[in-house]
Design a protein around this motif. Sequence first.
Motif, short mmCIF file in Angstrom:
data_model
loop_
_atom_site.label_atom_id
_atom_site.label_comp_id
_atom_site.label_asym_id
_atom_site.label_seq_id
_atom_site.Cartn_x
_atom_site.Cartn_y
_atom_site.Cartn_z
N GLU A 29 76.17 -12.74 66.31
CA GLU A 29 75.54 -11.21 65.80
C GLU A 29 76.59 -9.87 65.69
O GLU A 29 76.14 -8.94 65.33
N LEU A 30 76.91 -9.80 66.99
CA LEU A 30 78.09 -9.11 67.45
C LEU A 30 78.92 -8.75 66.47
O LEU A 30 79.52 -7.03 65.82
N MET A 37 79.24 -2.44 59.85
CA MET A 37 79.52 -1.14 60.05
C MET A 37 81.02 -1.71 59.25
O MET A 37 81.10 0.06 58.42
N GLU A 38 82.01 -2.01 59.14
CA GLU A 38 82.92 -2.40 58.57
C GLU A 38 82.66 -1.98 56.94
O GLU A 38 83.06 -1.09 56.00
N GLU A 39 81.50 -2.61 56.31
CA GLU A 39 81.79 -2.50 54.94
C GLU A 39 80.53 -1.28 54.80
O GLU A 39 80.73 -0.82 53.46
N VAL A 40 79.71 -0.53 56.01
CA VAL A 40 79.62 0.85 56.15
C VAL A 40 80.77 1.42 54.83
O VAL A 40 80.54 2.51 54.71
N LEU A 76 73.64 -7.68 56.08
CA LEU A 76 72.51 -7.25 57.07
C LEU A 76 71.23 -8.60 56.44
O LEU A 76 70.87 -9.04 57.55
N THR A 77 71.53 -9.31 55.80
CA THR A 77 70.46 -10.26 55.42
C THR A 77 71.44 -11.48 56.42
O THR A 77 69.96 -12.26 57.16
N CYS A 78 72.89 -11.86 56.72
CA CYS A 78 73.12 -12.76 57.64
C CYS A 78 72.20 -12.39 59.42
O CYS A 78 71.61 -12.87 60.08
N LEU A 79 72.31 -11.36 59.70
CA LEU A 79 72.47 -10.36 60.53
C LEU A 79 70.43 -10.81 60.87
O LEU A 79 69.97 -11.07 61.86
N ALA A 80 69.72 -9.89 60.11
CA ALA A 80 68.25 -10.68 59.84
C ALA A 80 67.48 -12.29 59.82
O ALA A 80 67.15 -12.85 61.52
N ASN A 81 68.70 -12.24 58.69
CA ASN A 81 68.62 -14.29 59.69
C ASN A 81 68.71 -14.95 60.33
O ASN A 81 68.09 -15.55 61.34
#
Length: 112
Positions: A29-30, A37-40, A76-81
Amino acid sequence: MEKNEITLGQLQNEVNDWIQTIGVRYFSELTNLAILMEEVGELSRLMARKYGDQSFKSGESADQIPNEIGDILFVLTCLANQMGISLQDAILTTIQKNTKRDLHRHKNNPKL
């Protein structure tokens, strides 16, 4: 639903299937937060060039903006999953919260 449309639940399933078959496993997750953050940052760089005062570097173009938004949505979807969060539930809760909080706020804002 049109051929190219996808629900948030389908998105979460598609990303999970991709991770399990092509990606092998989720990053921590980290690590995924750092990647997000890199993608943003990559989106921010392009936005600064398209809408701000900077000019595009060689090889950059505004045409890349949709790809960067897609990258953000993927991570973001990976994090939610990973955290067992339904994107549908999360966005509906946020819309309700914002509606309750801002029902008259923006309409009464003379700056808008």
